[in-house]
Enzyme design. Structure first.
Site, PDB file in Angstrom:
ATOM      1  N   GLY A  29       1.401  -2.366 -14.836  1.00  0.00           N
ATOM      2  CA  GLY A  29       1.501  -1.354 -13.804  1.00  0.00           C
ATOM      3  C   GLY A  29       0.248  -1.399 -12.937  1.00  0.00           C
ATOM      4  CE1 TYR A  30      -0.633  -5.144  -9.579  1.00  0.00           C
ATOM      5  CE2 TYR A  30       1.590  -4.594 -10.265  1.00  0.00           C
ATOM      6  CZ  TYR A  30       0.617  -5.531 -10.014  1.00  0.00           C
ATOM      7  OH  TYR A  30       0.876  -6.868 -10.221  1.00  0.00           O
ATOM      8  CB  ILE A  31      -4.738   1.794 -11.403  1.00  0.00           C
ATOM      9  CG1 ILE A  31      -4.329   1.837 -12.883  1.00  0.00           C
ATOM     10  CG2 ILE A  31      -5.663   2.948 -11.050  1.00  0.00           C
ATOM     11  CD1 ILE A  31      -5.459   1.594 -13.859  1.00  0.00           C
ATOM     12  CG  LEU A  83       0.270   3.581  -7.911  1.00  0.00           C
ATOM     13  CD1 LEU A  83      -0.012   2.497  -6.877  1.00  0.00           C
ATOM     14  CD2 LEU A  83       0.192   4.963  -7.294  1.00  0.00           C
TER      15      LEU A  83
END
Length: 156
Positions: A29-31, A83
């Site tokens: 996942g992307y922060i 996100l």
């Protein structure tokens, strides 16, 4: 800190599976998703990773990459900050003539997409293209995992 040099291709068929030395399930996942940088958390098996990538150069071949192994517990904690749009895939490692081709078979909203990446020493490194490799998509931002997390393949 290093520069990542890689080329990316679509995969034509599943013949790579017979050549694979191993495979693993990945969840990432992307922060941060910014045009100049991405911050990613990944779980691969019992390990976690935190990765920061810079913007690609004009050819799409090279970009800054910093990666640090973290504990599974830390990775799970960081997943609370990601996100919407988690990427899930199975990665197959296929050794061919001194290089490891990483073949990602995507799941969920990206199901049906199979991408191959090869990391190179230089942008001019030569390598053998196996028969299961299709069209090159290096530099096509639609095939970046960060993009796929926000615009899944099945929505194209």
């Amino acid at each position: 800190m290093s520069i990542e040099i890689e080329r990316k291709f679509l995969v034509k068929n599943n013949s790579f599976k017979a050549l694979s030395s191993d495979s693993s399930y990945l969840k990432q996942g992307y922060i941060c998703l910014d045009k100049e940088r991405t911050v990613r958390v990944r779980i691969k098996g019992s390990k976690g990773y935190l990765t920061i990538k810079g913007m690609s150069n004009d050819s799409g071949l090279s970009r800054f990459e910093w990666e640090k192994e973290i504990s599974l517990e830390e990775a799970n904690q960081l997943f609370k900050l990601v996100l919407p749009g988690v990427i899930e895939k199975t990665r197959y490692n296929v050794p061919i003539e001194g290089y490891i081709w990483e073949i990602d078979v995507f799941e969920g909203g990206n199901s049906g997409l199979i991408l191959a990446e090869i990391e190179l020493e230089t942008e001019l490194s030569s390598f053998v293209i196996p028969s299961f490799i299709g069209e090159e998509v290096t530099g096509d931002k639609r095939y970046y995992n960060a993009y796929l997390s926000q615009s899944p393949y099945d929505s194209w």
